[in-house]
Write an enzyme that holds these catalytic residues in place. Structure first.
Site, mmCIF file in Angstrom:
data_model
loop_
_atom_site.group_PDB
_atom_site.id
_atom_site.type_symbol
_atom_site.label_atom_id
_atom_site.label_comp_id
_atom_site.label_asym_id
_atom_site.label_seq_id
_atom_site.Cartn_x
_atom_site.Cartn_y
_atom_site.Cartn_z
ATOM 1 N N GLN C 143 17.170 -19.821 29.901
ATOM 2 C CA GLN C 143 18.606 -20.153 30.532
ATOM 3 C C GLN C 143 19.120 -21.319 29.773
ATOM 4 O O GLN C 143 18.276 -22.191 29.237
ATOM 5 C CB GLN C 143 18.385 -20.526 31.990
ATOM 6 C CG GLN C 143 19.378 -20.822 32.630
ATOM 7 C CD GLN C 143 18.994 -21.479 34.112
ATOM 8 O OE1 GLN C 143 18.458 -22.669 34.120
ATOM 9 N NE2 GLN C 143 19.484 -20.848 35.250
ATOM 10 N N HIS C 145 22.018 -24.680 29.875
ATOM 11 C CA HIS C 145 23.047 -25.420 30.604
ATOM 12 C C HIS C 145 24.499 -25.246 29.791
ATOM 13 O O HIS C 145 24.284 -25.700 28.473
ATOM 14 C CB HIS C 145 22.459 -26.967 30.596
ATOM 15 C CG HIS C 145 21.476 -27.332 31.645
ATOM 16 N ND1 HIS C 145 20.768 -28.309 31.375
ATOM 17 C CD2 HIS C 145 21.060 -26.669 32.448
ATOM 18 C CE1 HIS C 145 19.874 -28.520 32.214
ATOM 19 N NE2 HIS C 145 19.981 -27.334 33.240
ATOM 20 N N GLU C 172 23.902 -21.690 32.993
ATOM 21 C CA GLU C 172 24.243 -22.550 34.270
ATOM 22 C C GLU C 172 25.267 -23.551 34.171
ATOM 23 O O GLU C 172 24.872 -24.349 33.125
ATOM 24 C CB GLU C 172 22.951 -23.104 34.730
ATOM 25 C CG GLU C 172 23.048 -24.264 35.761
ATOM 26 C CD GLU C 172 21.609 -24.706 36.196
ATOM 27 O OE1 GLU C 172 20.763 -25.006 35.353
ATOM 28 O OE2 GLU C 172 21.501 -25.048 37.426
ATOM 29 N N GLU C 223 20.656 -21.168 41.974
ATOM 30 C CA GLU C 223 19.401 -21.701 41.711
ATOM 31 C C GLU C 223 19.097 -22.787 42.269
ATOM 32 O O GLU C 223 18.064 -23.444 42.584
ATOM 33 C CB GLU C 223 19.233 -21.686 39.942
ATOM 34 C CG GLU C 223 18.048 -22.562 39.585
ATOM 35 C CD GLU C 223 18.116 -22.601 38.232
ATOM 36 O OE1 GLU C 223 17.382 -21.820 37.562
ATOM 37 O OE2 GLU C 223 18.972 -23.258 37.482
ATOM 38 N N GLN C 298 12.669 -22.130 40.136
ATOM 39 C CA GLN C 298 12.723 -22.867 39.237
ATOM 40 C C GLN C 298 12.077 -24.287 39.437
ATOM 41 O O GLN C 298 12.202 -24.897 40.306
ATOM 42 C CB GLN C 298 14.196 -23.560 38.884
ATOM 43 C CG GLN C 298 14.253 -24.660 37.947
ATOM 44 C CD GLN C 298 15.680 -25.217 37.618
ATOM 45 O OE1 GLN C 298 16.172 -25.260 36.494
ATOM 46 N NE2 GLN C 298 16.411 -25.483 38.777
ATOM 47 N N ASP C 337 14.161 -28.772 31.014
ATOM 48 C CA ASP C 337 15.647 -28.885 31.140
ATOM 49 C C ASP C 337 16.231 -30.147 31.461
ATOM 50 O O ASP C 337 17.375 -30.373 31.764
ATOM 51 C CB ASP C 337 16.004 -27.822 32.486
ATOM 52 C CG ASP C 337 15.532 -28.510 33.856
ATOM 53 O OD1 ASP C 337 14.270 -29.199 33.763
ATOM 54 O OD2 ASP C 337 15.945 -28.097 34.808
ATOM 55 N N SER C 364 14.712 -23.770 31.721
ATOM 56 C CA SER C 364 15.715 -23.430 32.647
ATOM 57 C C SER C 364 16.873 -24.247 32.581
ATOM 58 O O SER C 364 17.087 -25.191 33.629
ATOM 59 C CB SER C 364 15.003 -23.587 34.000
ATOM 60 O OG SER C 364 14.330 -24.823 34.287
#
Lengths: 179, 214, 555
Positions: C143, C145, C172, C223, C298, C337, C364
């Site tokens: 994933q 950001h 995200e 999430e 997460q 993350d 994530s």
């Protein structure tokens, strides 16, 4: 036991179908059971039927009754598709719950069944109920009223049970709004 | 184009804000060493009727067992700047002590609910702050200053100013957001220590109190 | 010291010495795992109901105990597994002869203290082995950001497109200024589908607003639905396990994928760890998630990584919490993350724990914007590290789910994403994206290269858009009307994904042809060498050919 005693006069065809599914469902408590898969009525199978969109398109319809193939770009552009046409319907969530059970995930299945019930509750009301379940928002009676509303107005029995359980727990923990 | 003195001041402040090196390096100008504040409780806090007020909510450790922010800004300077920002806009500041939580969002929300204008500010001891509005959810906000090491003296002034502008029904430009990805590795362990000190005075059964700053 | 030793002077200047370290403070729970105040595992079941758990009688249960006892623990297997020696279970986790299925059958009967008692016996290599064997989906993914400090929509769209082209399966965003959320969500929706059809996008903000955007079809999943391991912190987070479970059902009822978020250190960070270890409290979070019937979580400390990162064995505890998640048969988006160190050495070491075994989402939130623009307060790795990551994949023949890309392709896809968003803004009557912004976003490194937008005007327009009731269908219409047929088709296909609900299952993502890939149809079947996901064939050919590699014909 799921034969509903509620007044169904105002219910449309969709609600009737929902009831069939609910009636067929094993009502049970909220406690997930390892042996749940065997008791499930529908018997969709994770290996055979998943993903539904590819393997069982015959079972997939939107809330308004459209098949996936009916939802095309042309129709969206010409304004024939409304938001209601791209919403999931409770039967689909029940099928997915059966698949989750068949894959050994009874907890996930239980959530999908609560979700099937909530498809009948309007967006704004879902948000309001969520906010009401946050700590210190409601008196016990207000929570019980919400449970009754879920059960009577939306045939959301499992969700209603969850709210009643929360009312008891919040009361013991001192997390209710002062009456 | 008309250039007012205030505009010039604002621009200078903003430029200076951008020129500042990361918070860790900057020693904020302070009037005095951090000392416990003389904050006196004057009874239960009530909902204000004055539309020209902004309520500032503080946790019980603020200016008490804790006297400075995570980057060593004394609490007396924090309050002076925020209140000056509010007064600059012609509004009044009112202080309350929120006893039942040390969460900045809830403190800010409680302040907003008590505020005659519906606008409140929450500040916790390490400097994390929020501008809140009565009708928002507790963990929503108008403006959030989530990284305490980046909340400096001038940020507190700007926070007070913007809160007052919201209270007047204006739609101000939010205080420019700052971001320092290295604040966490340097400060988070320390922030945890500080927050545990903060929560030691919290009493979830104790009501919010009006405060007088002597 | 009057006179410094020269080596010590050099060491003092090293990046690692910028980090903050703290000693354990057991009374408040500043300890990674195995606090003396952690409870001893126990269970007592009467008539199918848990009446005692981890040394507490039912009438002493707090809210979280009550939730776990009544919704999570499968009583049919609880007595069997609780009677087993923890060391035996620990060995089963790394034994290739014990299939994942058998472990997952048993693990649902374990109490929080039992999880800790098992996991504390594994060192990091054993924990990695357990992760390789137990993660839910066979194919690993990632994933990203996508954020910037100015909340610049054109830049968000361009960054989203580049991120998805580079292989991120989920993207995200979040906000600098709260009220920007719907515009940021819209930018990712359009940019993401431009870069690679089928990518899931979300916007992490306050729970109720996040759900609203999902209901409108502006996002595909959520999430940032946080859960905590002590009752007081849960309540400070303005929720309870019951409200969060209701929220989980609300998401599924609109056909939206969702996972919770938690992580070691949050309880002590928020001041109420009750003296328990970070891992013990995190396992309670994982079990709250499981009991709510949420498909995944997460974790990996996430925004509190500076806390376990500052205490002894903290990074081992972080890996252990990821393993506890898959041991609960949940999807894991495994952290990596958030910045946690100034030291590139520490940073890489921390990331290897998840990269080497592979997880459902190794990062994530890999920062697909430069870290100065990362509004999650920075990630472990960002855009400037892309080439290092590609080389690590190639060195170790291990898949991080990142693709080598050419500069031409990136320029093209960034440009197209901004143009598509520009068209949508015009159709939806949002403040226009200028030609200068299109150009700047196409070639930008970050928001420093972007012109400023008129923030109050943007915010007013966003509020109006939400009041008008704009939905994903309006976005489809706008794109199609302005000649972005393929992007329109992709946005529509994502909406159709919500109708079939296939991506509500554990660890679900979509490929570029909108086929769902989840733990149901791509289950992890690792049972030792020669089994499970291996980086080979076409995928390996793609990953070994990084642009920088010189071929024999070229010299």
């Amino acid at each position: 036991m799921a034969q509903s005693q509620q007044d169904t006069a105002a219910q449309d065809a969709i609600a009737a179908m929902v009831k069939q599914v609910l009636a067929a469902m094993n009502q049970g408590g909220t406690q997930p059971s390892a042996s749940a898969p065997a008791q499930s009525s529908g018997h969709l199978d994770a290996k055979k039927d998943y993903p539904l969109a590819a393997k069982r398109p015959d079972l997939v319809q939107s809330a308004s009754g459209l098949q996936l193939n009916d939802i095309t770009l042309e129709k969206v552009v010409s304004g024939q598709i409304k938001f209601e046409d791209i919403k999931i319907r409770p039967e689909t969530l029940e099928y997915q719950a059966q698949i989750a059970e068949s894959a050994g995930r009874p907890h996930l299945a239980a959530n999908m069944r609560r979700a099937a019930e909530l498809t009948r509750v309007p967006d704004a009301r879902v948000l309001e109920i969520y906010n009401s379940l946050r700590p210190y928002r409601c008196t016990k009676q207000e929570m019980l009223d919400i449970a009754a509303e879920l059960e009577n107005q939306y045939q959301a029995k499992i969700c209603a049970a969850l709210v009643r359980e929360a009312a008891d727990v919040y009361e013991k923990a001192g997390r209710l709004k002062a009456a | 184009m008309k250039i007012s003195e205030e505009m010039v001041k604002e621009i200078i402040l903003e430029v200076m804000g951008q020129m500042q090196p990361p918070a860790s390096a900057s020693a904020p100008a302070s009037t005095a060493a951090p000392v416990p504040l003389n904050l006196r409780e004057t009874g239960d806090a009530v909902v204000g009727k004055d539309k020209n007020e902004v309520v500032i909510g503080l946790p019980p450790a603020f200016g008490n067992t804790m006297t400075q922010t995570i980057i060593h800004i004394p609490h007396q300077d924090v309050l002076r700047e925020v209140m000056a920002g509010i007064e600059e806009e012609g509004l009044k500041a009112r202080l309350v002590k929120v006893n039942r939580t040390a969460d900045v969002g809830f403190i800010g929300h409680e302040a907003a609910k008590l505020s005659g204008s519906g606008i409140g500010i929450g500040i916790i001891s390490r400097g994390t702050s929020v501008i809140h509005q009565r009708d928002l959810a507790p963990l929503q906000n108008l403006e959030l200053f989530s990284q305490a090491p980046l909340v400096e003296l001038e940020t507190f002034r700007a926070m007070g100013r913007n809160a007052a502008k919201y209270a007047k029904g204006e739609n101000p430009s939010p205080v420019p957001v700052r971001n320092d990805p290295m604040a966490r590795p340097k400060y988070q362990g320390l922030a945890a220590l500080l927050h545990n000190k903060e929560t030691q005075l919290v009493d979830r059964h104790k009501s919010t109190k009006e405060l007088a700053l002597a | 010291m009057a006179k410094r030793q020269k080596r010590f002077e050099v060491l003092a200047d090293r990046a690692v010495n910028q980090d903050g370290f703290i000693k354990e403070w057991m009374e408040v729970g500043l300890i990674a795992l195995d606090s003396p105040q952690d409870p001893t595992p126990s269970i007592c079941i009467e008539q199918g109901k848990v009446v005692e758990m981890d040394g507490k009688k039912r009438d002493q249960f707090d809210m979280i105990d009550a939730w776990i006892a009544d919704h999570t623990i499968v009583t049919e297997v609880a007595e069997e597994v609780m009677a087993m020696d923890s060391l035996t279970i620990a060995r089963m986790l790394v034994d290739i002869n014990v299939p994942r299925k058998e472990i997952v059958r048993l693990s649902v009967g374990m109490t929080p203290a039992k999880y800790v008692d098992v996991l504390k016996r594994l060192n990091v290599v054993e924990l990695m082995m357990a992760m390789q064997k137990l993660r839910s989906r066979s194919t690993p993914s990632n994933q990203a950001h996508v954020t910037n400090v100015k909340d610049s929509a054109p830049l968000l769209a361009a960054d989203a497109a580049e991120a998805t082209l580079r292989g991120f399966a989920e993207i995200e965003t979040t906000v600098g200024v709260g009220r920007y959320a719907p515009m940021n969500a819209l930018s990712l929706l359009v940019g993401g589908q431009t870069g690679r059809p089928g990518v899931l996008a979300q916007c992490a903000v306050e729970e109720a607003l996040e759900l609203t955007m999902g209901m409108r079809g502006l996002t595909h999943y959520a999430e940032t639905v946080s859960v905590y391991g002590t009752e007081q912190v849960f309540v400070d987070g303005d929720d309870t396990p019951w409200s969060k479970a209701f929220l989980a059902s609300a998401y599924a009822s609109r056909g939206l994928k969702m996972r919770y978020t938690s992580g070691t250190g949050s309880e002590v960070q928020m001041g109420y760890a009750e003296g328990k270890s970070m891992l013990y409290l995190e396992i309670r979070c994982i079990m709250v998630t499981k009991g709510a019937g949420v498909q995944g979580l997460q974790n990996g400390s996430i925004s509190c990584i500076g806390v376990p990162g500052a205490v002894p064995a903290g990074i081992r505890a972080v890996l252990a919490e990821n393993v506890a998640t898959v041991l609960n048969d949940l999807e894991v988006a495994s952290g990596n993350d958030q910045t946690f160190t100034h030291s590139p050495i520490r940073n890489t070491a921390r990331m290897l724990m998840q990269f080497l075994p592979g997880t459902d989402f190794i990062f994530s939130g890999y920062s697909a914007s430069p870290n100065y623009d990362n509004m999650f307060a920075g990630s472990t790795h960002d855009v400037d590290d892309y080439d290092d990551m590609l080389v690590l994949q190639r060195d170790l023949q291990t898949d991080m789910s990142l693709n080598p890309v050419s500069e031409e392709d990136v320029i093209a896809v960034r440009n197209r994403a901004v143009l598509a968003l520009k068209a949508v803004f015009e159709e939806l009557r949002l403040p226009p994206i200028t030609d200068a912004e299109v150009e700047a976003a196409t070639y930008a490194h970050g928001s420093k290269d972007m012109p400023d937008r008129n923030v109050p005007e943007d915010l007013r327009a966003v509020d109006e858009m939400m009041q008008r009731g704009t939905t994903g269908l309006d976005v489809v219409q706008a794109l199609a009307k302005r000649g972005f047929q393929d992007v329109a088709e992709s946005v529509l296909n994502m909406l159709k994904g919500k109708v079939s609900g296939d991506y509500l299952h554990t660890s679900a993502i979509f490929d570029k042809d909108f086929n769902v890939i989840s733990a149901v149809n791509d289950p992890n079947t690792y049972t030792g060498p020669g089994t499970g996901y291996r980086l080979e064939g076409e995928r390996w050919d793609l990953l070994k050919n990084i642009p920088a590699a010189i071929s024999p014909e070229d010299v």
